[in-house]
Structure formats: C-alpha cells, structure tokens
Design a protein around this motif. Structure first.
Motif, PDB file in Angstrom:
ATOM      1  N   GLN A  27       0.858  -1.190   0.000  1.00 52.89           N
ATOM      2  CA  GLN A  27       0.000   0.000   0.000  1.00 52.89           C
ATOM      3  C   GLN A  27       0.891   1.236   0.000  1.00 52.89           C
ATOM      4  O   GLN A  27       1.663   1.451   0.938  1.00 52.89           O
ATOM      5  CB  GLN A  27      -0.920   0.013   1.223  1.00 52.89           C
ATOM      6  CG  GLN A  27      -1.941   1.138   1.108  1.00 52.89           C
ATOM      7  CD  GLN A  27      -2.865   1.232   2.315  1.00 52.89           C
ATOM      8  OE1 GLN A  27      -2.740   2.128   3.130  1.00 52.89           O
ATOM      9  NE2 GLN A  27      -3.792   0.305   2.407  1.00 52.89           N
ATOM     10  N   LEU A  51      -7.935   9.133  -4.368  1.00 56.33           N
ATOM     11  CA  LEU A  51      -8.518  10.359  -4.953  1.00 56.33           C
ATOM     12  C   LEU A  51      -7.716  11.572  -4.507  1.00 56.33           C
ATOM     13  O   LEU A  51      -8.252  12.691  -4.385  1.00 56.33           O
ATOM     14  CB  LEU A  51      -9.994  10.486  -4.538  1.00 56.33           C
ATOM     15  CG  LEU A  51     -10.931   9.409  -5.107  1.00 56.33           C
ATOM     16  CD1 LEU A  51     -12.317   9.481  -4.470  1.00 56.33           C
ATOM     17  CD2 LEU A  51     -11.049   9.519  -6.627  1.00 56.33           C
ATOM     18  N   HIS A  70      -6.630  12.303  -1.645  1.00 57.38           N
ATOM     19  CA  HIS A  70      -7.145  12.801  -0.363  1.00 57.38           C
ATOM     20  C   HIS A  70      -8.272  13.813  -0.589  1.00 57.38           C
ATOM     21  O   HIS A  70      -8.517  14.699   0.217  1.00 57.38           O
ATOM     22  CB  HIS A  70      -5.993  13.444   0.426  1.00 57.38           C
ATOM     23  CG  HIS A  70      -6.223  13.505   1.908  1.00 57.38           C
ATOM     24  ND1 HIS A  70      -6.877  12.530   2.614  1.00 57.38           N
ATOM     25  CD2 HIS A  70      -5.866  14.449   2.830  1.00 57.38           C
ATOM     26  CE1 HIS A  70      -6.917  12.868   3.899  1.00 57.38           C
ATOM     27  NE2 HIS A  70      -6.319  14.024   4.047  1.00 57.38           N
ATOM     28  N   ILE A 125      -9.422   1.525  -2.709  1.00 55.68           N
ATOM     29  CA  ILE A 125     -10.409   1.608  -1.627  1.00 55.68           C
ATOM     30  C   ILE A 125     -10.543   3.083  -1.250  1.00 55.68           C
ATOM     31  O   ILE A 125      -9.866   3.580  -0.354  1.00 55.68           O
ATOM     32  CB  ILE A 125      -9.983   0.777  -0.391  1.00 55.68           C
ATOM     33  CG1 ILE A 125      -9.643  -0.663  -0.808  1.00 55.68           C
ATOM     34  CG2 ILE A 125     -11.102   0.792   0.664  1.00 55.68           C
ATOM     35  CD1 ILE A 125      -9.059  -1.526   0.300  1.00 55.68           C
ATOM     36  N   GLY A 181     -11.874   6.549   0.301  1.00 59.24           N
ATOM     37  CA  GLY A 181     -12.543   6.920   1.543  1.00 59.24           C
ATOM     38  C   GLY A 181     -13.697   7.859   1.240  1.00 59.24           C
ATOM     39  O   GLY A 181     -13.581   8.730   0.383  1.00 59.24           O
ATOM     40  N   SER A 182     -14.842   7.678   1.906  1.00 58.53           N
ATOM     41  CA  SER A 182     -15.953   8.623   1.739  1.00 58.53           C
ATOM     42  C   SER A 182     -16.903   8.517   2.916  1.00 58.53           C
ATOM     43  O   SER A 182     -17.151   7.434   3.441  1.00 58.53           O
ATOM     44  CB  SER A 182     -16.720   8.329   0.442  1.00 58.53           C
ATOM     45  OG  SER A 182     -17.819   9.213   0.340  1.00 58.53           O
ATOM     46  N   LYS A 183     -17.444   9.681   3.298  1.00 57.51           N
ATOM     47  CA  LYS A 183     -18.474   9.704   4.342  1.00 57.51           C
ATOM     48  C   LYS A 183     -19.818  10.091   3.735  1.00 57.51           C
ATOM     49  O   LYS A 183     -20.752  10.432   4.450  1.00 57.51           O
ATOM     50  CB  LYS A 183     -18.080  10.717   5.423  1.00 57.51           C
ATOM     51  CG  LYS A 183     -16.829  10.288   6.163  1.00 57.51           C
ATOM     52  CD  LYS A 183     -16.456  11.255   7.254  1.00 57.51           C
ATOM     53  CE  LYS A 183     -15.287  10.698   8.031  1.00 57.51           C
ATOM     54  NZ  LYS A 183     -14.215  11.662   8.217  1.00 57.51           N
ATOM     55  N   HIS A 222     -21.570   9.201  -2.784  1.00 54.95           N
ATOM     56  CA  HIS A 222     -20.210   8.941  -3.275  1.00 54.95           C
ATOM     57  C   HIS A 222     -19.854   7.464  -3.123  1.00 54.95           C
ATOM     58  O   HIS A 222     -19.254   6.871  -4.016  1.00 54.95           O
ATOM     59  CB  HIS A 222     -19.181   9.779  -2.500  1.00 54.95           C
ATOM     60  CG  HIS A 222     -19.222  11.243  -2.833  1.00 54.95           C
ATOM     61  ND1 HIS A 222     -18.554  12.200  -2.103  1.00 54.95           N
ATOM     62  CD2 HIS A 222     -19.871  11.910  -3.830  1.00 54.95           C
ATOM     63  CE1 HIS A 222     -18.776  13.390  -2.628  1.00 54.95           C
ATOM     64  NE2 HIS A 222     -19.575  13.247  -3.664  1.00 54.95           N
ATOM     65  N   ASN A 245     -18.800   5.194  -6.119  1.00 54.98           N
ATOM     66  CA  ASN A 245     -17.435   4.671  -6.168  1.00 54.98           C
ATOM     67  C   ASN A 245     -17.393   3.177  -6.487  1.00 54.98           C
ATOM     68  O   ASN A 245     -16.368   2.668  -6.938  1.00 54.98           O
ATOM     69  CB  ASN A 245     -16.696   4.967  -4.853  1.00 54.98           C
ATOM     70  CG  ASN A 245     -16.474   6.461  -4.651  1.00 54.98           C
ATOM     71  OD1 ASN A 245     -16.673   7.245  -5.579  1.00 54.98           O
ATOM     72  ND2 ASN A 245     -16.081   6.863  -3.456  1.00 54.98           N
TER      73      ASN A 245
HETATM   74  N1  LIG Z   1      -3.083   2.200   6.052  1.00 60.26           N
HETATM   75  C1  LIG Z   1      -3.478   3.259   6.686  1.00 60.26           C
HETATM   76  O1  LIG Z   1      -3.270   3.407   7.896  1.00 60.26           O
HETATM   77  C2  LIG Z   1      -4.188   4.349   5.953  1.00 60.26           C
HETATM   78  C3  LIG Z   1      -4.449   5.544   6.593  1.00 60.26           C
HETATM   79  C4  LIG Z   1      -5.085   6.564   5.870  1.00 60.26           C
HETATM   80  C5  LIG Z   1      -5.445   6.356   4.574  1.00 60.26           C
HETATM   81  N2  LIG Z   1      -5.166   5.179   3.960  1.00 60.26           N
HETATM   82  C6  LIG Z   1      -5.541   4.974   2.555  1.00 60.26           C
HETATM   83  O2  LIG Z   1      -6.237   6.020   1.973  1.00 60.26           O
HETATM   84  C7  LIG Z   1      -7.594   5.617   1.632  1.00 60.26           C
HETATM   85  C8  LIG Z   1      -8.583   6.693   1.921  1.00 60.26           C
HETATM   86  O3  LIG Z   1      -7.942   7.847   2.372  1.00 60.26           O
HETATM   87  P1  LIG Z   1      -8.609   9.240   2.226  1.00 60.26           P
HETATM   88  O4  LIG Z   1     -10.059   9.066   2.488  1.00 60.26           O
HETATM   89  O5  LIG Z   1      -7.931  10.231   3.040  1.00 60.26           O
HETATM   90  O6  LIG Z   1      -8.296   9.646   0.692  1.00 60.26           O
HETATM   91  P2  LIG Z   1      -9.047   9.443  -0.717  1.00 60.26           P
HETATM   92  O7  LIG Z   1      -9.829   8.176  -0.776  1.00 60.26           O
HETATM   93  O8  LIG Z   1      -8.024   9.711  -1.757  1.00 60.26           O
HETATM   94  O9  LIG Z   1     -10.036  10.698  -0.745  1.00 60.26           O
HETATM   95  C9  LIG Z   1     -11.157  10.795   0.087  1.00 60.26           C
HETATM   96  C10 LIG Z   1     -11.779  12.140  -0.197  1.00 60.26           C
HETATM   97  O10 LIG Z   1     -12.387  12.088  -1.487  1.00 60.26           O
HETATM   98  C11 LIG Z   1     -13.750  12.463  -1.385  1.00 60.26           C
HETATM   99  N3  LIG Z   1     -14.520  11.577  -2.240  1.00 60.26           N
HETATM  100  C12 LIG Z   1     -14.695  10.229  -2.132  1.00 60.26           C
HETATM  101  N4  LIG Z   1     -15.491   9.762  -3.103  1.00 60.26           N
HETATM  102  C13 LIG Z   1     -15.834  10.839  -3.849  1.00 60.26           C
HETATM  103  C14 LIG Z   1     -16.669  11.000  -4.996  1.00 60.26           C
HETATM  104  N5  LIG Z   1     -17.290   9.978  -5.572  1.00 60.26           N
HETATM  105  N6  LIG Z   1     -16.799  12.252  -5.501  1.00 60.26           N
HETATM  106  C15 LIG Z   1     -16.179  13.305  -4.937  1.00 60.26           C
HETATM  107  N7  LIG Z   1     -15.384  13.225  -3.849  1.00 60.26           N
HETATM  108  C16 LIG Z   1     -15.229  11.998  -3.314  1.00 60.26           C
HETATM  109  C17 LIG Z   1     -14.148  12.241   0.060  1.00 60.26           C
HETATM  110  O11 LIG Z   1     -15.150  13.161   0.415  1.00 60.26           O
HETATM  111  P3  LIG Z   1     -16.622  12.620   0.883  1.00 60.26           P
HETATM  112  O12 LIG Z   1     -16.451  12.012   2.243  1.00 60.26           O
HETATM  113  O13 LIG Z   1     -17.432  13.864   0.848  1.00 60.26           O
HETATM  114  O14 LIG Z   1     -17.062  11.598  -0.128  1.00 60.26           O
HETATM  115  C18 LIG Z   1     -12.830  12.542   0.794  1.00 60.26           C
HETATM  116  O15 LIG Z   1     -12.696  13.939   1.003  1.00 60.26           O
HETATM  117  C19 LIG Z   1      -7.828   4.409   2.450  1.00 60.26           C
HETATM  118  O16 LIG Z   1      -8.812   3.590   1.934  1.00 60.26           O
HETATM  119  C20 LIG Z   1      -6.450   3.822   2.364  1.00 60.26           C
HETATM  120  O17 LIG Z   1      -6.211   3.344   1.079  1.00 60.26           O
HETATM  121  C21 LIG Z   1      -4.557   4.181   4.636  1.00 60.26           C
END
Ligand SMILES: NC(=O)c1ccc[n+]([C@@H]2O[C@H](COP(=O)([O-])OP(=O)(O)OC[C@H]3O[C@@H](n4cnc5c(N)ncnc54)[C@H](OP(=O)(O)O)[C@@H]3O)[C@@H](O)[C@H]2O)c1
Length: 134
Positions: free
Chosen positions: A6, A35, A37, A75, A77-79, A83, A87
C-alpha cells in the motif's frame, strides 16, 4: 514475498517507476489516497471532466476506473452515501489506451502525505490490539 503493497498512488503521483519493479515480482499496488485525499484540483482536472461527460460518470468515477485499469487495488474513503454508491459503480465502462495516456500526462509527481521521522517511529512502535481479534 508480499502480494500487495500500500503506497500513495493517484493520477498526480502514479508510481510508474515503483510499479515497473513490482511487476517483476507480481506485487500489486493498493492505492493510498486514491482520490488524492479529495483534492479538488485533482478531481476537477479537465481531462476527468471531459471523460466524465463522455461516459456519463463523475470525475471521481473516471479516476477510480483509471486505477482499476492500471491494475491497482482501490479503496476510496468517503463519508457521503452517494459517493460510496458511485465509487462502486465503475465496472460498466472502460477508458481507451489513448485516454489512459492522456491521464498519464497530468502526473505532477505531487504527493499529499509526507511522513516525518517521528511519525515513522510511531508506526514502528504500534502494537496489535488483541481485543479486536475476537
Ligand atoms: N493504512 C493506513 O493506515 C491508511 C491511513 C489513511 C489512509 N489510507 C488509505 O487512503 C484511503 C482513503 O484515504 P482518504 O479518504 O484520506 O483519501 P481518498 O480516498 O483519496 O479521498 C477521500 C476524499 O475524497 C472524497 N470523495 C470520495 N469519493 C468521492 C466521490 N465519488 N466524488 C467526490 N469526492 C469523493 C471524500 O469526500 P466525501 O467524504 O465527501 O465523499 C474525501 O474527502 C484508504 O482507503 C487507504 O487506502 C490508509
């Protein structure tokens, strides 16, 4: 030999060089921050808007489809319930080789996550929470 690694990966930081090495050992990338972040500059790039219009998808769905076609595990992230549904809905269209190349051209070698030594030290000291096993 690990099967999956990862690492941060998205169109601004696609990890092309690392992936060449991993390919030789059949190790797959799981995209960290797939995405970017949630960076709006990345998600709103013209190339994604154009392809989203062409395929009747959202910009984020085009980015996630690019990951899948790159062979990445993704994978996001989304709340947001909409979305989360969107996704998962990325398996009814495909980007052409030409479109994949167009997306490759926006690589900015830009990362969003910079761990400093104290963060890395913290990871090294992490312990399993046995209570989560049951
Ligand atoms: N191993 C670890 O300890 C660790 C720690 C942190 C992160 N991670 C990795 O990072 C991933 C997720 O991290 P992340 O959530 O910070 O980053 P991300 O998935 O790159 O981005 C998430 C952001 O994108 C937005 N988003 C999601 N789907 C969307 C859509 N369809 N349209 C528009 N915006 C969208 C979300 O907002 P909304 O909530 O508004 O949808 C959120 O602000 C994890 O699954 C993992 O892979 C791993």
């Amino acid at each position: 030999m690990p099967a999956v690694i990862q690492v941060e990966a998205h169109p601004y930081y696609p990890q092309d060089e690392l992936k060449e090495t991993l390919k030789k050992n059949k190790i797959v990338v799981q995209a960290w921050y797939p995405l970017g972040h949630g960076d709006k500059e990345l998600i709103r790039e013209n190339v994604f808007t154009k392809l989203a219009e062409k395929y009747g998808k959202t910009n984020a769905q085009v980015i996630l489809r690019w990951h899948i076609q790159q062979g990445n595990i993704v994978i996001p992230g989304s709340k947001n319930a909409e979305h989360i549904k969107d996704n998962a809905n990325i398996f009814d269209f495909s980007l052409t080789d030409e479109e994949m190349k167009e997306i490759a051209s926006i690589n900015k070698n830009k990362r969003y996550y910079y761990p400093n030594p104290s963060i890395v030290q913290g990871y090294a000291k992490m312990e399993l929470d046995e209570s989560l096993d049951s």
